[in-house]
Design a protein around this motif. Structure first.
Motif, mmCIF file in Angstrom:
data_model
loop_
_atom_site.group_PDB
_atom_site.id
_atom_site.type_symbol
_atom_site.label_atom_id
_atom_site.label_comp_id
_atom_site.label_asym_id
_atom_site.label_seq_id
_atom_site.Cartn_x
_atom_site.Cartn_y
_atom_site.Cartn_z
ATOM 1 N N THR A 2 32.395 -2.887 14.878
ATOM 2 C CA THR A 2 30.984 -2.982 15.219
ATOM 3 C C THR A 2 30.127 -2.740 13.988
ATOM 4 O O THR A 2 30.547 -2.086 13.033
ATOM 5 C CB THR A 2 30.615 -1.952 16.305
ATOM 6 O OG1 THR A 2 30.901 -0.648 15.803
ATOM 7 C CG2 THR A 2 31.384 -2.205 17.577
ATOM 8 N N LEU A 5 25.237 1.580 11.968
ATOM 9 C CA LEU A 5 23.835 1.939 11.874
ATOM 10 C C LEU A 5 23.600 2.575 10.514
ATOM 11 O O LEU A 5 24.297 3.508 10.128
ATOM 12 C CB LEU A 5 23.457 2.939 12.972
ATOM 13 C CG LEU A 5 23.461 2.437 14.408
ATOM 14 C CD1 LEU A 5 23.175 3.589 15.363
ATOM 15 C CD2 LEU A 5 22.439 1.342 14.595
ATOM 16 N N GLU A 8 17.877 3.268 8.373
ATOM 17 C CA GLU A 8 16.728 2.572 8.937
ATOM 18 C C GLU A 8 16.985 2.152 10.387
ATOM 19 O O GLU A 8 16.143 2.349 11.259
ATOM 20 C CB GLU A 8 16.366 1.341 8.091
ATOM 21 C CG GLU A 8 15.846 1.689 6.704
ATOM 22 C CD GLU A 8 16.946 2.071 5.721
ATOM 23 O OE1 GLU A 8 18.099 1.598 5.869
ATOM 24 O OE2 GLU A 8 16.658 2.869 4.810
ATOM 25 N N SER A 9 18.154 1.569 10.637
ATOM 26 C CA SER A 9 18.433 1.119 11.999
ATOM 27 C C SER A 9 18.666 2.304 12.938
ATOM 28 O O SER A 9 18.305 2.240 14.114
ATOM 29 C CB SER A 9 19.604 0.135 12.038
ATOM 30 O OG SER A 9 20.776 0.722 11.515
ATOM 31 N N LEU A 10 19.224 3.398 12.432
ATOM 32 C CA LEU A 10 19.369 4.602 13.252
ATOM 33 C C LEU A 10 17.988 5.119 13.660
ATOM 34 O O LEU A 10 17.778 5.519 14.800
ATOM 35 C CB LEU A 10 20.155 5.687 12.509
ATOM 36 C CG LEU A 10 20.355 7.002 13.256
ATOM 37 C CD1 LEU A 10 21.116 6.787 14.559
ATOM 38 C CD2 LEU A 10 21.078 8.003 12.371
ATOM 39 N N LEU A 12 15.368 3.422 14.196
ATOM 40 C CA LEU A 12 14.815 2.566 15.248
ATOM 41 C C LEU A 12 15.433 2.876 16.605
ATOM 42 O O LEU A 12 14.753 2.847 17.623
ATOM 43 C CB LEU A 12 15.039 1.090 14.909
ATOM 44 C CG LEU A 12 14.253 0.543 13.727
ATOM 45 C CD1 LEU A 12 14.703 -0.875 13.402
ATOM 46 C CD2 LEU A 12 12.761 0.598 14.000
ATOM 47 N N VAL A 13 16.727 3.185 16.605
ATOM 48 C CA VAL A 13 17.444 3.443 17.853
ATOM 49 C C VAL A 13 17.230 4.874 18.337
ATOM 50 O O VAL A 13 16.993 5.107 19.523
ATOM 51 C CB VAL A 13 18.961 3.164 17.673
ATOM 52 C CG1 VAL A 13 19.742 3.562 18.908
ATOM 53 C CG2 VAL A 13 19.192 1.713 17.323
ATOM 54 N N ALA A 14 17.346 5.820 17.422
ATOM 55 C CA ALA A 14 17.266 7.250 17.782
ATOM 56 C C ALA A 14 16.478 7.993 16.700
ATOM 57 O O ALA A 14 17.064 8.622 15.821
ATOM 58 C CB ALA A 14 18.664 7.826 17.935
#
Length: 102
Positions: A2, A5, A8-10, A12-14
């Protein structure tokens, strides 16, 4: 495997987890003087290998290289870990190391 994260993407998610990761883990724990960043990376690679957390290994392999660990040292660490964490865990860790070389 997969997609990992990154910071930056972490965020956005959490967002709170990203904040804690940055402030507590990287700005506090990783900065403590009792262990060098190189030693902390070696410990982290060992823990992730032992726990089978191969999704986290590629990022930490790169970080370990930034912290002064050589590819040869990581190969040796994963080989050593085979006897303590099991062959599958060590081979999975080595596969992550090989992915970083491509």
């Amino acid at each position: 495997m997969t997609k990992l994260l990154n910071r930056e993407s972490l965020a956005l998610v959490a967002p709170k987890l990203a904040e804690l990761t940055q402030n507590v883990l990287f700005n506090d724990i990783w900065q403590r003087d009792a262990l060098s960043p190189r030693e902390r990376s070696l410990i982290t690679l060992a823990a992730l290998t032992a726990l089978g957390r191969v999704q986290q290994l590629p990022w930490h392999v790169q970080f370990a290289q930034q912290n002064g660990l050589t590819r040869e040292e990581m190969v040796e660490a994963f080989t050593h870990l085979a006897f303590y964490t099991g062959w599958p865990a060590a081979v999975s860790a080595l596969e992550c190391l090989e992915e970083e070389q491509r």
